[in-house]
Design a protein around this motif. Structure first.
Motif, mmCIF file in Angstrom:
data_model
loop_
_atom_site.group_PDB
_atom_site.id
_atom_site.type_symbol
_atom_site.label_atom_id
_atom_site.label_comp_id
_atom_site.label_asym_id
_atom_site.label_seq_id
_atom_site.Cartn_x
_atom_site.Cartn_y
_atom_site.Cartn_z
ATOM 1 N N GLU A 177 0.823 -1.211 0.000
ATOM 2 C CA GLU A 177 0.000 0.000 0.000
ATOM 3 C C GLU A 177 0.859 1.264 0.000
ATOM 4 O O GLU A 177 0.512 2.266 -0.616
ATOM 5 N N ARG A 178 1.996 1.189 0.657
ATOM 6 C CA ARG A 178 2.846 2.366 0.790
ATOM 7 C C ARG A 178 3.707 2.632 -0.441
ATOM 8 O O ARG A 178 3.900 3.783 -0.834
ATOM 9 N N PHE A 179 4.212 1.553 -1.089
ATOM 10 C CA PHE A 179 5.244 1.740 -2.108
ATOM 11 C C PHE A 179 4.845 1.327 -3.530
ATOM 12 O O PHE A 179 5.569 1.646 -4.473
ATOM 13 N N PHE A 180 3.737 0.610 -3.697
ATOM 14 C CA PHE A 180 3.389 0.128 -5.032
ATOM 15 C C PHE A 180 2.540 1.140 -5.795
ATOM 16 O O PHE A 180 1.709 1.848 -5.214
ATOM 17 N N ALA A 181 2.756 1.179 -7.119
ATOM 18 C CA ALA A 181 1.940 2.009 -8.002
ATOM 19 C C ALA A 181 0.615 1.290 -8.274
ATOM 20 O O ALA A 181 0.412 0.134 -7.882
ATOM 21 N N VAL A 182 -0.286 1.963 -8.983
ATOM 22 C CA VAL A 182 -1.648 1.449 -9.189
ATOM 23 C C VAL A 182 -1.652 0.073 -9.850
ATOM 24 O O VAL A 182 -2.302 -0.865 -9.375
ATOM 25 N N GLY A 183 -0.922 -0.083 -10.958
ATOM 26 C CA GLY A 183 -0.895 -1.359 -11.663
ATOM 27 C C GLY A 183 -0.273 -2.468 -10.837
ATOM 28 O O GLY A 183 -0.714 -3.628 -10.909
ATOM 29 N N GLU A 184 0.735 -2.118 -10.056
ATOM 30 C CA GLU A 184 1.395 -3.106 -9.200
ATOM 31 C C GLU A 184 0.456 -3.594 -8.098
ATOM 32 O O GLU A 184 0.428 -4.783 -7.767
ATOM 33 N N LYS A 185 -0.324 -2.663 -7.540
ATOM 34 C CA LYS A 185 -1.301 -3.058 -6.520
ATOM 35 C C LYS A 185 -2.344 -3.998 -7.107
ATOM 36 O O LYS A 185 -2.733 -4.991 -6.470
ATOM 37 N N LYS A 186 -2.800 -3.699 -8.299
ATOM 38 C CA LYS A 186 -3.795 -4.559 -8.949
ATOM 39 C C LYS A 186 -3.239 -5.969 -9.160
ATOM 40 O O LYS A 186 -3.911 -6.969 -8.899
ATOM 41 N N TYR A 187 -2.002 -6.043 -9.646
ATOM 42 C CA TYR A 187 -1.341 -7.331 -9.857
ATOM 43 C C TYR A 187 -1.153 -8.062 -8.529
ATOM 44 O O TYR A 187 -1.400 -9.271 -8.419
ATOM 45 N N PHE A 188 -0.746 -7.317 -7.493
ATOM 46 C CA PHE A 188 -0.499 -7.901 -6.172
ATOM 47 C C PHE A 188 -1.782 -8.462 -5.567
ATOM 48 O O PHE A 188 -1.825 -9.615 -5.116
ATOM 49 N N TYR A 189 -2.844 -7.658 -5.559
ATOM 50 C CA TYR A 189 -4.083 -8.100 -4.912
ATOM 51 C C TYR A 189 -4.780 -9.210 -5.698
ATOM 52 O O TYR A 189 -5.579 -9.955 -5.129
ATOM 53 N N GLY A 190 -4.460 -9.359 -6.978
ATOM 54 C CA GLY A 190 -5.046 -10.427 -7.772
ATOM 55 C C GLY A 190 -4.290 -11.737 -7.668
ATOM 56 O O GLY A 190 -4.695 -12.742 -8.274
ATOM 57 N N SER A 191 -3.215 -11.743 -6.907
ATOM 58 C CA SER A 191 -2.365 -12.932 -6.804
ATOM 59 C C SER A 191 -2.864 -13.890 -5.727
ATOM 60 O O SER A 191 -3.389 -13.474 -4.686
ATOM 61 N N ASP A 192 -2.670 -15.168 -5.962
ATOM 62 C CA ASP A 192 -2.987 -16.191 -4.962
ATOM 63 C C ASP A 192 -1.823 -16.426 -4.002
ATOM 64 O O ASP A 192 -1.967 -17.126 -3.005
ATOM 65 N N SER A 193 -0.657 -15.886 -4.336
ATOM 66 C CA SER A 193 0.531 -16.043 -3.493
ATOM 67 C C SER A 193 1.130 -14.658 -3.242
ATOM 68 O O SER A 193 2.076 -14.236 -3.899
ATOM 69 N N LYS A 194 0.540 -13.962 -2.295
ATOM 70 C CA LYS A 194 0.873 -12.549 -2.118
ATOM 71 C C LYS A 194 2.311 -12.319 -1.663
ATOM 72 O O LYS A 194 2.946 -11.343 -2.066
ATOM 73 N N GLU A 195 2.856 -13.205 -0.833
ATOM 74 C CA GLU A 195 4.241 -13.023 -0.385
ATOM 75 C C GLU A 195 5.206 -13.133 -1.567
ATOM 76 O O GLU A 195 6.125 -12.330 -1.710
ATOM 77 N N LYS A 196 4.998 -14.140 -2.405
ATOM 78 C CA LYS A 196 5.860 -14.322 -3.575
ATOM 79 C C LYS A 196 5.692 -13.169 -4.567
ATOM 80 O O LYS A 196 6.676 -12.637 -5.098
ATOM 81 N N THR A 197 4.439 -12.779 -4.822
ATOM 82 C CA THR A 197 4.177 -11.697 -5.781
ATOM 83 C C THR A 197 4.717 -10.370 -5.274
ATOM 84 O O THR A 197 5.278 -9.575 -6.040
ATOM 85 N N PHE A 198 4.555 -10.120 -3.981
ATOM 86 C CA PHE A 198 5.121 -8.904 -3.391
ATOM 87 C C PHE A 198 6.629 -8.852 -3.625
ATOM 88 O O PHE A 198 7.173 -7.825 -4.052
ATOM 89 N N THR A 199 7.300 -9.975 -3.362
ATOM 90 C CA THR A 199 8.762 -10.023 -3.512
ATOM 91 C C THR A 199 9.162 -9.853 -4.967
ATOM 92 O O THR A 199 10.150 -9.176 -5.283
ATOM 93 N N GLU A 200 8.405 -10.436 -5.870
ATOM 94 C CA GLU A 200 8.682 -10.271 -7.302
ATOM 95 C C GLU A 200 8.615 -8.804 -7.709
ATOM 96 O O GLU A 200 9.515 -8.280 -8.380
ATOM 97 N N ILE A 201 7.545 -8.123 -7.310
ATOM 98 C CA ILE A 201 7.387 -6.700 -7.655
ATOM 99 C C ILE A 201 8.494 -5.877 -7.010
ATOM 100 O O ILE A 201 9.082 -4.984 -7.633
ATOM 101 N N TRP A 202 8.803 -6.202 -5.757
ATOM 102 C CA TRP A 202 9.832 -5.436 -5.035
ATOM 103 C C TRP A 202 11.189 -5.561 -5.735
ATOM 104 O O TRP A 202 11.905 -4.575 -5.891
#
Length: 210
Positions: A130-155
């Motif tokens: 919520e603090r560091f991701f842009a709009v598209g990244e948040k959409k991709y993150f919240y649509g993921s079934d594996s949020k820890e892995k997806t968060f790390t990928e985006i980061w």
């Protein structure tokens, strides 16, 4: 082509481990880069010294045999680069368990590369997203079934991109969106409990893992 190499790191680090990594660096390289190496070895956090020296050894192993002995410097934003070689660029990263280095060389265009490695995030990633991701990244993150892995990928994509730019954290992480066209290509892969992302112009790919 981008050459990439990685090394699994020891967890229980001793001063002997640090000395071995320092001794593994070629003498001629150490003589040329004594100031750069001293900046690493003088750090109080000894595990960071070990990991940084391990990554530096990976860099040496990737150097083309036909280039001049490199002189390492840091930019104003802390990005390491070769002061005396213009057609080769590199980027290094490490976690507690892994050191990685990527190198690209070109005679036609100025090479530029960024790499980041992170251990898969094991806490609640939502506050940071919520603090560091842009709009598209948040959409991709919240649509993921594996949020820890997806968060790390985006980061890792965001960190690799600002390393590619060479701007460091002077470029706010919210100011760009890695799900949009940034004029670069990202390649992400998993190695055990780590996510690694390489960022460069598309023409430098594919990766060649050594």
């Amino acid at each position: 082509m981008i050459k990439l190499i990685f090394k699994e790191l020891k967890q229980d680090i001793t001063e002997d481990d640090i000395k071995k990594e320092a001794a593994s660096l070629p003498l001629s390289f150490c003589e040329k880069n004594s100031v750069f190496i001293s900046e690493i070895t003088s750090k109080k956090h000894r595990p960071s010294v070990y990991r940084s020296l391990s990554a530096l050894n990976l860099l040496v192993s990737l150097l083309p045999q036909d280039i001049t002995l490199p002189i390492l410097k840091r930019s104003e934003n802390g990005r390491p680069y070769f002061e005396n070689i213009k057609n080769v660029d590199f980027s290094i990263s490490h976690t507690d368990s892994l050191a990685v280095c990527a190198l690209c060389q070109s005679q036609d265009i100025t090479p530029r590369i960024g790499i980041d490695a992170e251990e898969i995030y094991n806490k609640d990633p939502v506050p940071l997203a919520e603090r560091f991701f842009a709009v598209g990244e948040k959409k991709y993150f919240y649509g993921s079934d594996s949020k820890e892995k997806t968060f790390t990928e985006i980061w890792t994509k965001k960190e690799a991109y600002i390393k590619y730019l060479g701007t460091g954290l002077s470029t706010p992480l919210t100011s760009f969106d890695t799900t949009t066209d940034l004029g670069v290509h990202f390649e992400t892969f998993r190695h055990r409990g780590n996510i690694v992302t390489v960022c460069a112009k598309k023409e430098f790919f594919p990766l060649k893992i050594k």
